[in-house]
Design a protein around this motif. Structure first.
Motif, PDB file in Angstrom:
ATOM      1  N   UNK A  20      -4.558   6.191  11.367  1.00 52.70           N
ATOM      2  CA  UNK A  20      -4.501   4.748  11.104  1.00 52.70           C
ATOM      3  C   UNK A  20      -3.077   4.323  10.734  1.00 52.70           C
ATOM      4  N   UNK A  21      -2.463   5.094   9.871  1.00 49.63           N
ATOM      5  CA  UNK A  21      -1.103   4.781   9.457  1.00 49.63           C
ATOM      6  C   UNK A  21      -0.123   4.875  10.605  1.00 49.63           C
ATOM      7  N   UNK A  22      -0.301   5.892  11.441  1.00 50.79           N
ATOM      8  CA  UNK A  22       0.605   6.057  12.584  1.00 50.79           C
ATOM      9  C   UNK A  22       0.409   4.934  13.600  1.00 50.79           C
ATOM     10  N   UNK A  23      -0.843   4.507  13.798  1.00 53.43           N
ATOM     11  CA  UNK A  23      -1.118   3.379  14.696  1.00 53.43           C
ATOM     12  C   UNK A  23      -0.457   2.105  14.171  1.00 53.43           C
ATOM     13  N   UNK A  24      -0.593   1.869  12.873  1.00 53.73           N
ATOM     14  CA  UNK A  24      -0.027   0.656  12.270  1.00 53.73           C
ATOM     15  C   UNK A  24       1.491   0.648  12.385  1.00 53.73           C
ATOM     16  N   UNK A  25       2.098   1.796  12.192  1.00 54.80           N
ATOM     17  CA  UNK A  25       3.553   1.894  12.301  1.00 54.80           C
ATOM     18  C   UNK A  25       4.010   1.571  13.715  1.00 54.80           C
ATOM     19  N   UNK A  26       3.333   2.142  14.697  1.00 57.03           N
ATOM     20  CA  UNK A  26       3.700   1.914  16.091  1.00 57.03           C
ATOM     21  C   UNK A  26       3.503   0.445  16.470  1.00 57.03           C
ATOM     22  N   UNK A  27       2.398  -0.150  16.024  1.00 53.18           N
ATOM     23  CA  UNK A  27       2.143  -1.556  16.342  1.00 53.18           C
ATOM     24  C   UNK A  27       3.225  -2.449  15.739  1.00 53.18           C
ATOM     25  N   UNK A  55       5.137  -4.976   4.831  1.00 47.88           N
ATOM     26  CA  UNK A  55       3.960  -5.240   3.985  1.00 47.88           C
ATOM     27  C   UNK A  55       2.824  -4.286   4.344  1.00 47.88           C
ATOM     28  N   UNK A  56       2.619  -4.039   5.635  1.00 51.73           N
ATOM     29  CA  UNK A  56       1.583  -3.096   6.079  1.00 51.73           C
ATOM     30  C   UNK A  56       1.876  -1.690   5.569  1.00 51.73           C
ATOM     31  N   UNK A  57       3.143  -1.282   5.695  1.00 51.02           N
ATOM     32  CA  UNK A  57       3.533   0.055   5.240  1.00 51.02           C
ATOM     33  C   UNK A  57       3.305   0.195   3.734  1.00 51.02           C
ATOM     34  N   UNK A  58       3.665  -0.836   2.978  1.00 51.06           N
ATOM     35  CA  UNK A  58       3.486  -0.802   1.525  1.00 51.06           C
ATOM     36  C   UNK A  58       2.007  -0.641   1.170  1.00 51.06           C
ATOM     37  N   UNK A  59       1.147  -1.361   1.875  1.00 47.19           N
ATOM     38  CA  UNK A  59      -0.300  -1.248   1.614  1.00 47.19           C
ATOM     39  C   UNK A  59      -0.820   0.148   1.947  1.00 47.19           C
ATOM     40  N   UNK A  60      -0.350   0.694   3.067  1.00 50.28           N
ATOM     41  CA  UNK A  60      -0.782   2.034   3.463  1.00 50.28           C
ATOM     42  C   UNK A  60      -0.356   3.077   2.434  1.00 50.28           C
ATOM     43  N   UNK A  61       0.870   2.949   1.939  1.00 57.01           N
ATOM     44  CA  UNK A  61       1.376   3.894   0.948  1.00 57.01           C
ATOM     45  C   UNK A  61       0.566   3.788  -0.340  1.00 57.01           C
ATOM     46  N   UNK A  62       0.311   2.552  -0.784  1.00 54.70           N
ATOM     47  CA  UNK A  62      -0.458   2.360  -2.011  1.00 54.70           C
ATOM     48  C   UNK A  62      -1.876   2.910  -1.866  1.00 54.70           C
ATOM     49  N   UNK A  63      -2.499   2.656  -0.693  1.00 52.98           N
ATOM     50  CA  UNK A  63      -3.858   3.151  -0.460  1.00 52.98           C
ATOM     51  C   UNK A  63      -3.894   4.674  -0.459  1.00 52.98           C
ATOM     52  N   UNK A  64      -2.886   5.278   0.191  1.00 50.39           N
ATOM     53  CA  UNK A  64      -2.820   6.738   0.244  1.00 50.39           C
ATOM     54  C   UNK A  64      -2.663   7.324  -1.150  1.00 50.39           C
ATOM     55  N   UNK A  65      -1.825   6.698  -1.970  1.00 51.19           N
ATOM     56  CA  UNK A  65      -1.598   7.201  -3.326  1.00 51.19           C
ATOM     57  C   UNK A  65      -2.831   6.983  -4.218  1.00 51.19           C
ATOM     58  N   UNK A  66      -3.500   5.850  -4.029  1.00 50.93           N
ATOM     59  CA  UNK A  66      -4.732   5.599  -4.796  1.00 50.93           C
ATOM     60  C   UNK A  66      -5.806   6.622  -4.442  1.00 50.93           C
ATOM     61  N   UNK A  67      -5.918   6.926  -3.129  1.00 56.06           N
ATOM     62  CA  UNK A  67      -6.895   7.921  -2.694  1.00 56.06           C
ATOM     63  C   UNK A  67      -6.582   9.292  -3.280  1.00 56.06           C
ATOM     64  N   UNK A  68      -5.293   9.628  -3.312  1.00 58.51           N
ATOM     65  CA  UNK A  68      -4.881  10.929  -3.866  1.00 58.51           C
ATOM     66  C   UNK A  68      -5.183  10.996  -5.351  1.00 58.51           C
ATOM     67  N   UNK A  69      -4.920   9.898  -6.048  1.00 55.23           N
ATOM     68  CA  UNK A  69      -5.188   9.870  -7.500  1.00 55.23           C
ATOM     69  C   UNK A  69      -6.680   9.964  -7.769  1.00 55.23           C
ATOM     70  N   UNK A  70      -7.479   9.282  -6.939  1.00 54.79           N
ATOM     71  CA  UNK A  70      -8.924   9.318  -7.115  1.00 54.79           C
ATOM     72  C   UNK A  70      -9.463  10.728  -6.882  1.00 54.79           C
ATOM     73  N   UNK A  71      -8.938  11.399  -5.857  1.00 52.17           N
ATOM     74  CA  UNK A  71      -9.376  12.765  -5.558  1.00 52.17           C
ATOM     75  C   UNK A  71      -9.007  13.706  -6.687  1.00 52.17           C
ATOM     76  N   UNK A  72      -7.812  13.472  -7.268  1.00 51.36           N
ATOM     77  CA  UNK A  72      -7.364  14.336  -8.365  1.00 51.36           C
ATOM     78  C   UNK A  72      -8.251  14.144  -9.601  1.00 51.36           C
ATOM     79  N   UNK A  73      -8.675  12.884  -9.858  1.00 46.36           N
ATOM     80  CA  UNK A  73      -9.530  12.601 -11.016  1.00 46.36           C
ATOM     81  C   UNK A  73     -10.909  13.250 -10.856  1.00 46.36           C
ATOM     82  N   UNK A  74     -11.373  13.311  -9.605  1.00 49.23           N
ATOM     83  CA  UNK A  74     -12.709  13.875  -9.362  1.00 49.23           C
ATOM     84  C   UNK A  74     -12.693  15.396  -9.340  1.00 49.23           C
TER      85      UNK A  74
END
Length: 245
Positions: free
Chosen positions: A192-199, A225-244
């Motif tokens: 998804x991130x790679x598609x968004x970057x290319x688009x 703005x798209x890249x910033x959202x993707x980075x934030x989402x990726x980091x949130x997902x990583x933090x959530x996985x670490x908490x679990x």
């Protein structure tokens, strides 16, 4: 220093001279042709690239106008070092404290300078600049490995900066890319991130070809703005996985 080796052209899209400019400028940008390197003679270079000497001379004239090479009587064609003020800018930026290069600060810097770079590129890009962008976009695919996708992302933004034909903006973009590389990996970690970057890159390139500076700046702002959202989402997902865990 000996005569540099120049590999064959990868593409013959656009005019031959444009393809030559794109080919040689990319080699200079990537350090494959370093300052002080001497190119083969016109005859040798034209033969090795399978092009006419007329097309080669036209390409060399364009590169000389960009202050990338210098044709010296008795010495041949030599790759030039960046202007002195570019070296000074690199030195000053390299001295920035680590705290001044925090993600938020650098991301803010990108939103200030990169839309303007896209705007300048829409006004100033040559056919050779567009050809370099096309080469990068053709090599980009959502199925690439993360590292290769990131490498092409950085190349696209640096090519865009060079298309602004302002060496100080190119130097600044180079430094910003080095600071943001670790965090930009997150936006290339999924298809998804790679598609968004290319688009995003395609939209910027299309606006530049259309010579629409406002659209180019807008496309860059949306892309960042798209890249910033993707980075934030990726980091949130990583933090959530670490908490679990």
């Amino acid at each position: 220093m000996g005569v540099a080796k120049v590999p064959p052209l990868r593409t013959r899209a656009h005019s031959v001279s444009d393809a030559l400019v794109a080919h040689l400028e990319q080699m200079i940008a990537l350090g494959e042709l370093a300052p002080g390197d001497r190119l083969p003679s016109e005859r040798e270079l034209a033969e090795s690239l399978s092009v006419s000497r007329t097309s080669l001379r036209e390409a060399l004239h364009q590169l000389e106008a960009k202050h990338l090479i210098e044709r010296r009587p008795g010495r041949g064609t030599v790759v030039l070092a960046p202007p002195a003020q570019v070296g000074d800018l690199y030195a000053n930026l390299a001295e920035l404290a680590e705290t001044d290069r925090e993600l938020a600060n650098v991301a803010e810097l990108r939103t200030v300078i990169e839309p303007k770079i896209a705007e300048f590129a829409a006004l100033r890009a040559t056919s050779a600049d567009l050809l370099q962008m096309d080469d990068i976009l053709h090599a980009t695919d959502e199925n690439l490995l993360d590292a290769k996708s990131l490498e092409l992302d950085i190349q696209f933004h640096l090519t865009l900066a060079r298309a602004s034909h302002n060496p100080l903006l190119t130097a600044l973009t180079t430094m910003v890319s080095s600071w943001t590389t670790p965090v930009r990996k997150d936006s290339h970690s999924t298809p998804e991130g790679r598609r968004a970057s290319l688009a995003g890159h395609r939209a910027i390139r299309d606006a530049i070809e259309a010579r629409d500076p406002a659209a180019a700046a807008r496309a860059m702002s949306l892309h960042l703005a798209d890249v910033d959202q993707l980075i934030r989402r990726s980091r949130d997902d990583s933090a959530s996985s670490a908490d679990q865990a």
